[in-house]
Design an enzyme around this catalytic site. Structure first.
Site, PDB file in Angstrom:
ATOM      1  N   GLU A 109       0.846  -1.203   0.000  1.00 50.25           N
ATOM      2  CA  GLU A 109       0.000   0.000   0.000  1.00 50.25           C
ATOM      3  C   GLU A 109       0.877   1.248   0.000  1.00 50.25           C
ATOM      4  OE1 GLU A 109      -2.250   0.208   3.628  1.00 50.25           O
ATOM      5  OE2 GLU A 109      -2.430   2.382   3.378  1.00 50.25           O
ATOM      6  N   ASP A 167       0.668   3.747  -3.236  1.00 52.43           N
ATOM      7  CA  ASP A 167       0.275   5.141  -3.094  1.00 52.43           C
ATOM      8  C   ASP A 167       1.180   6.042  -3.942  1.00 52.43           C
ATOM      9  OD1 ASP A 167      -1.083   7.384  -1.782  1.00 52.43           O
ATOM     10  OD2 ASP A 167       0.819   7.676  -0.736  1.00 52.43           O
ATOM     11  N   GLU A 206      -4.623   0.417  -3.556  1.00 56.37           N
ATOM     12  CA  GLU A 206      -3.243   0.914  -3.587  1.00 56.37           C
ATOM     13  C   GLU A 206      -2.250  -0.245  -3.570  1.00 56.37           C
ATOM     14  OE1 GLU A 206      -3.416   5.323  -1.556  1.00 56.37           O
ATOM     15  OE2 GLU A 206      -3.111   3.632  -0.217  1.00 56.37           O
TER      16      GLU A 206
END
Lengths: 238, 238
Positions: free
Chosen positions: B51, B55, B127
């Site tokens: 994640e 991002d 993400e």
């Protein structure tokens, strides 16, 4: 479009970067502060859009490197390190190493107020430069050109964080949960003077907990604190 | 390592994505919520590190697309659009379109409290999935797989922002600097009913300023407001 003098100037920067732009206008634009064009031309000609892009580019190459290099770090820890590197202070430092200030195009006011050495301006230009290389050569070239400098900064921050991290994390934990602080005791020293290692034992309320080995006492204490943390709260890992 | 049932399940998601993982463990890990592994295994086995990476990957592909597609937007405007897309609400929506919830690995508690449809969880998984594709196939594959969905969200936000933006920006400006609000007047309608265009004139203190043309009055007013803004404060651009 660029005059020969400017082209010659930019040649120096390209040598420092070890990167040759296909489109030199991209490089020039990345060094154009808004103060230079504000009165005469469109804001689209300054480096702010490149800065916007470069910020994302830097975030990604740093994240990518961190994920690959620190395989046992939690997401929270990685985020902290990234934030410690992709910020004004650090990027301005990297910009200074490239001597970026001398290549900036500034307006008169900004020039007179020392803009060429302002950290905000330099960090923004560094981001813009990254964006320009990305547009010109792609992500691979960005990594090749910029990752070396960034890695050094990352390593420094990881080292200094590492030294504080486990000991203070553990102390915080024991104060909150056990109402005491840990103690450290050297239990052994191995090897000859020039390559000695230390072994440290960690005590909580006089009871032996983790042990750690390191090239100096601090490193050994860190290792012991880390091991103890893993035992006390395994779910959070290191 | 993955059981045949899970592999079959993940096959469906790969079809939806139109992407085949070289390493299916990356896909599986990107769908593994921390609640699933918390009690049994290391936190390094959940999707949080992916994640973190994803991002950054999303930020970059959105920034890259925005820079190339909205060549007359300022850095500030681009940042607003990016923030309107790379956020929990929007990414959770995209995750729902991929039916990502059904593929998540959750702990019992999270399952019982409806985790499979929590926006925070879905956005994080989206993400993480982006991060996994990046690690498996690189930035080009991420663009191919995810940019289509993101573009739609971007376009929607640009359109809706466009409609509010110039008119309200101008009103803010005239209230602050001229102590009045602008008025709009349709001065012409062209073309047949099914492809009519409107021409609108903008008045400030009864004095004609910009003009704008659009497929409806709102669009024409926006265009007029934009033109007027450019005249009143040229340094900020559109």
């Amino acid at each position: 479009m660029l005059d020969p003098e400017r082209i010659q100037e930019l040649e120096k920067l390209q040598k420092t970067l070890d990167y040759r732009f296909g489109d030199l206008n991209l490089l020039n634009k990345s060094l154009t502060h808004k103060s230079f064009v504000n009165e005469t031309a469109s804001p689209l000609k300054n480096n702010e859009r490149f800065e916007f892009l470069g910020d994302s580019v830097l975030d990604l190459i740093v994240s990518d490197y961190l994920i690959g290099s620190f395989t046992d770090f939690s997401e929270g820890k990685l985020s902290k390190i990234r934030a410690a590197v992709v910020n004004e202070t650090c990027l301005a430092g990297l910009a200074r190493k490239l001597n970026l200030g001398r290549f900036l195009l500034l307006g008169k006011g900004e020039e007179q107020s020392g803009g060429r050495d302002k950290s905000s301006l330099l960090a923004n230009a560094y981001e813009a430069l990254t964006g320009a290389v990305y547009l010109d050569g792609g992500l691979g070239e960005v990594k090749r050109v910029f990752l070396g400098g960034l890695k050094q900064e990352i390593r420094q921050r990881v080292d200094s964080r590492g030294i504080q991290d486990f000991k203070s994390e553990l102390q915080e934990y024991t104060q909150t949960h056990l109402n005491c602080i840990p103690a450290y005791r050297v239990v052994a020293e191995h090897g000859p003077d020039h390559e000695k290692t230390f072994e440290v034992e960690l005590l909580i309320q006089n009871k032996a907990q983790g042990r750690g080995v390191g090239r100096n006492k601090k490193e050994a204490e860190q290792a012991a604190a880390r091991q103890t943390l893993e035992t006390l709260r395994p779910e959070q890992g290191a």
